[in-house]
Design a protein around this motif. Sequence first.
Motif, PDB file in Angstrom:
ATOM      1  N   MET A 113     -17.067 -15.840 -33.987  1.00  0.00           N
ATOM      2  CA  MET A 113     -17.358 -14.596 -34.694  1.00  0.00           C
ATOM      3  C   MET A 113     -18.204 -13.665 -33.833  1.00  0.00           C
ATOM      4  O   MET A 113     -17.960 -12.450 -33.772  1.00  0.00           O
ATOM      5  N   GLN A 114     -19.201 -14.220 -33.160  1.00  0.00           N
ATOM      6  CA  GLN A 114     -20.083 -13.404 -32.330  1.00  0.00           C
ATOM      7  C   GLN A 114     -19.310 -12.758 -31.179  1.00  0.00           C
ATOM      8  O   GLN A 114     -19.505 -11.563 -30.880  1.00  0.00           O
ATOM      9  N   ASP A 115     -18.422 -13.503 -30.551  1.00  0.00           N
ATOM     10  CA  ASP A 115     -17.625 -12.946 -29.461  1.00  0.00           C
ATOM     11  C   ASP A 115     -16.723 -11.824 -29.964  1.00  0.00           C
ATOM     12  O   ASP A 115     -16.635 -10.754 -29.338  1.00  0.00           O
ATOM     13  N   ARG A 116     -16.053 -12.047 -31.085  1.00  0.00           N
ATOM     14  CA  ARG A 116     -15.167 -11.014 -31.619  1.00  0.00           C
ATOM     15  C   ARG A 116     -15.946  -9.764 -32.008  1.00  0.00           C
ATOM     16  O   ARG A 116     -15.498  -8.634 -31.758  1.00  0.00           O
ATOM     17  N   LEU A 117     -17.115  -9.960 -32.631  1.00  0.00           N
ATOM     18  CA  LEU A 117     -17.903  -8.816 -33.081  1.00  0.00           C
ATOM     19  C   LEU A 117     -18.371  -7.975 -31.907  1.00  0.00           C
ATOM     20  O   LEU A 117     -18.273  -6.739 -31.931  1.00  0.00           O
ATOM     21  N   HIS A 118     -18.870  -8.624 -30.861  1.00  0.00           N
ATOM     22  CA  HIS A 118     -19.361  -7.859 -29.715  1.00  0.00           C
ATOM     23  C   HIS A 118     -18.219  -7.203 -28.943  1.00  0.00           C
ATOM     24  O   HIS A 118     -18.387  -6.090 -28.421  1.00  0.00           O
ATOM     25  N   ARG A 119     -17.054  -7.852 -28.881  1.00  0.00           N
ATOM     26  CA  ARG A 119     -15.920  -7.192 -28.223  1.00  0.00           C
ATOM     27  C   ARG A 119     -15.503  -5.947 -28.999  1.00  0.00           C
ATOM     28  O   ARG A 119     -15.192  -4.900 -28.397  1.00  0.00           O
ATOM     29  N   TYR A 120     -15.515  -6.057 -30.324  1.00  0.00           N
ATOM     30  CA  TYR A 120     -15.149  -4.899 -31.140  1.00  0.00           C
ATOM     31  C   TYR A 120     -16.162  -3.767 -30.974  1.00  0.00           C
ATOM     32  O   TYR A 120     -15.788  -2.597 -30.786  1.00  0.00           O
ATOM     33  N   LEU A 121     -17.458  -4.099 -31.038  1.00  0.00           N
ATOM     34  CA  LEU A 121     -18.486  -3.067 -30.907  1.00  0.00           C
ATOM     35  C   LEU A 121     -18.464  -2.426 -29.527  1.00  0.00           C
ATOM     36  O   LEU A 121     -18.627  -1.203 -29.393  1.00  0.00           O
ATOM     37  N   ASP A 122     -18.273  -3.238 -28.487  1.00  0.00           N
ATOM     38  CA  ASP A 122     -18.216  -2.670 -27.136  1.00  0.00           C
ATOM     39  C   ASP A 122     -17.033  -1.728 -26.991  1.00  0.00           C
ATOM     40  O   ASP A 122     -17.152  -0.644 -26.405  1.00  0.00           O
ATOM     41  N   SER A 123     -15.902  -2.157 -27.534  1.00  0.00           N
ATOM     42  CA  SER A 123     -14.712  -1.308 -27.433  1.00  0.00           C
ATOM     43  C   SER A 123     -14.902   0.001 -28.196  1.00  0.00           C
ATOM     44  O   SER A 123     -14.595   1.089 -27.688  1.00  0.00           O
ATOM     45  N   ARG A 124     -15.440  -0.103 -29.405  1.00  0.00           N
ATOM     46  CA  ARG A 124     -15.646   1.110 -30.195  1.00  0.00           C
ATOM     47  C   ARG A 124     -16.647   2.037 -29.539  1.00  0.00           C
ATOM     48  O   ARG A 124     -16.460   3.261 -29.478  1.00  0.00           O
ATOM     49  N   THR A 125     -17.730   1.477 -29.026  1.00  0.00           N
ATOM     50  CA  THR A 125     -18.769   2.300 -28.409  1.00  0.00           C
ATOM     51  C   THR A 125     -18.239   3.008 -27.175  1.00  0.00           C
ATOM     52  O   THR A 125     -18.493   4.205 -26.960  1.00  0.00           O
ATOM     53  N   ARG A 126     -17.477   2.286 -26.344  1.00  0.00           N
ATOM     54  CA  ARG A 126     -16.946   2.908 -25.127  1.00  0.00           C
ATOM     55  C   ARG A 126     -15.969   4.026 -25.457  1.00  0.00           C
ATOM     56  O   ARG A 126     -16.011   5.100 -24.841  1.00  0.00           O
ATOM     57  N   VAL A 127     -15.091   3.779 -26.437  1.00  0.00           N
ATOM     58  CA  VAL A 127     -14.101   4.798 -26.782  1.00  0.00           C
ATOM     59  C   VAL A 127     -14.760   6.044 -27.351  1.00  0.00           C
ATOM     60  O   VAL A 127     -14.493   7.179 -26.914  1.00  0.00           O
ATOM     61  N   LEU A 128     -15.655   5.850 -28.334  1.00  0.00           N
ATOM     62  CA  LEU A 128     -16.280   7.013 -28.972  1.00  0.00           C
ATOM     63  C   LEU A 128     -17.222   7.743 -28.019  1.00  0.00           C
ATOM     64  O   LEU A 128     -17.308   8.975 -28.042  1.00  0.00           O
ATOM     65  N   ALA A 129     -17.945   6.989 -27.187  1.00  0.00           N
ATOM     66  CA  ALA A 129     -18.825   7.645 -26.226  1.00  0.00           C
ATOM     67  C   ALA A 129     -18.019   8.444 -25.212  1.00  0.00           C
ATOM     68  O   ALA A 129     -18.415   9.559 -24.822  1.00  0.00           O
ATOM     69  N   ALA A 130     -16.879   7.905 -24.792  1.00  0.00           N
ATOM     70  CA  ALA A 130     -16.034   8.643 -23.850  1.00  0.00           C
ATOM     71  C   ALA A 130     -15.484   9.907 -24.494  1.00  0.00           C
ATOM     72  O   ALA A 130     -15.444  10.978 -23.857  1.00  0.00           O
ATOM     73  N   MET A 131     -15.079   9.808 -25.774  1.00  0.00           N
ATOM     74  CA  MET A 131     -14.562  10.990 -26.459  1.00  0.00           C
ATOM     75  C   MET A 131     -15.646  12.058 -26.585  1.00  0.00           C
ATOM     76  O   MET A 131     -15.401  13.252 -26.344  1.00  0.00           O
ATOM     77  N   SER A 132     -16.852  11.647 -26.985  1.00  0.00           N
ATOM     78  CA  SER A 132     -17.934  12.623 -27.143  1.00  0.00           C
ATOM     79  C   SER A 132     -18.306  13.242 -25.806  1.00  0.00           C
ATOM     80  O   SER A 132     -18.596  14.443 -25.717  1.00  0.00           O
ATOM     81  N   HIS A 133     -18.262  12.434 -24.757  1.00  0.00           N
ATOM     82  CA  HIS A 133     -18.613  12.955 -23.435  1.00  0.00           C
ATOM     83  C   HIS A 133     -17.558  13.940 -22.947  1.00  0.00           C
ATOM     84  O   HIS A 133     -17.867  14.983 -22.360  1.00  0.00           O
TER      85      HIS A 133
END
Length: 413
Positions: free
Chosen positions: A198-218
Motif C-alpha cells: 500500500m505504501q509503495d502504491r500510494l507514494h507512486r501515485y502521489l509522486d506521479s500526480r505531483t509531477r504532472v500537476l507541477a509541470a502543468m502549473s509551471h
Amino acid sequence: MLAPLGRTQRADALAQLAASPPHMAHADAFAHGGPPRALARPFVRLPLLSDFETALRDQLRAALGPAYGVEVGPTPEPPPPAVALPAPFYEAHELALHPEAAQRYDVTVRFADGDAVIYRVMRMPGGAPLPRRLSTNLALLVLLLVIVLYLTARSITRPLSDLARAADSLGREAHPAPQLAERGARELRDAARAFNTMQDRLHRYLDSRTRVLAAMSHDLKTPLTRLRLQVEALDNPPMQERIGRELDEMESMVREALALFRGLDDGEPAAAVDMNALLEKIREEFRDLGGTVTITGQALRPLVGKPQALKRCLTNLIANAVKFGTRAEVLIADGADLVIRVRDHGPGIPEEELERVFEPFYRLESSRNRDSGGTGLGLTIARDLAQAHGGSLLLANLAGGGLEATLRLPRRR
C-alpha cells in the motif's frame, strides 16, 4: 488377594506380611501370580476429612463390597499384631521425620469364612503437610511463566508497534518510510506485506500526480508571460487594466498551485520551532501591511516541526481572518497537543460549506471576486501542512458571529 487362600496359606501370608517392612517392592511379583511371600502392600489413599474413621470405613466398604466386614478404630495399647500398610510417598517423608506425631489406626477386615485380618495405617494429623519448598517452586514456576508469556507477547506486539509507527508516519514525510520487516505470525507477516504494498502504491501515485500537476502549473507561466507582454502593448487603458487583473488572478492561482505541490515535497528538515517567536514574527508582518493581529497565551516549549511549513500554514489562516473578518485573534493553549485557534469577526461560513472550503480551488459564492476571493488554495495548503505534522485543522462558526480555525499539532513523544 487373601480371600481365595485357605486358612493355613492365609496365616502364612499374614505372618510374612507382618514380619516384612512395609514397602511396595513385591507388588509386581504378586500382580503376576507370585508365591504368597511376594504379597504386595500398596499404599491406601487416606481421606483428609475430619471424621477420619467413618470416612475410611465407608471408603473401604465401597471398594471391597458387602462380602467383607470393615471396622476402623485407633490402635489400642498394647498394639496387637497387624500388617502395616505404607503411607503415600508425599506423607511417608513427614512420618519418618516426625514419628511421634503420627496417628495410628487399625483396620479390621473380616472375610466371609469368619477369619479377620488387621491392617495398620499411619497418618499425620490434618493430613500430609505441603512440601517445604512448595512456595519457592511455585514462585519459580510463576516467574518462568511470566518470562515466557512476556517474550511471546513481545513477539506479537513488536511487529504491531512497528506497523502502528509506520502507519502514523505515513504522509508526514515526503519520502516513503523503510519497508516493514515481515516477521512474526503468518497474519502479522501478511499485514506487514500488505502495508508495504500500500505504501509503495500510494507514494507512486502521489509522486506521479505531483509531477504532472507541477509541470502543468509551471508550463502555464510561459503563455501568461507572453499574454502580459501583449497586454502592455495595448493602447486601450481600460481594457489593459481589466485584462491585467485577469492575468494577475491567473498568476496568483499558478503560484498558489506551485506552493501547494511544493509543500507536499519540500524536503525541509524538522527542527525545534519557537512557536511564540514565529507567531510574533507573523504579527509584525501583518502589522506592516496594516492588519490587526492579537495573540493570547503562549507555547510552553518549542514544537518539533518544519519551520517554513508551519509559518505558511499560520500565515494562510491569519490572512483569511484579516481579509474576511477585519482582524485576527490568535489563542494558544499548550498541553499534550499545541492548539492554536485563529478567530475573526467576519460573516462566517454556512455549516454545509465548512468542509468544502478545504477542497482545492473551491471558493464561496460570496467571495468570488477579484478583490477578496483569492485562489481557493489557502485553506487546502494549511490543512495539508497540518496533516503533514500529524495534526488537524477544523473550522467552526462562533456563537456571536465570526469564524474560528482550530489548528491542533501533537507533540512528539
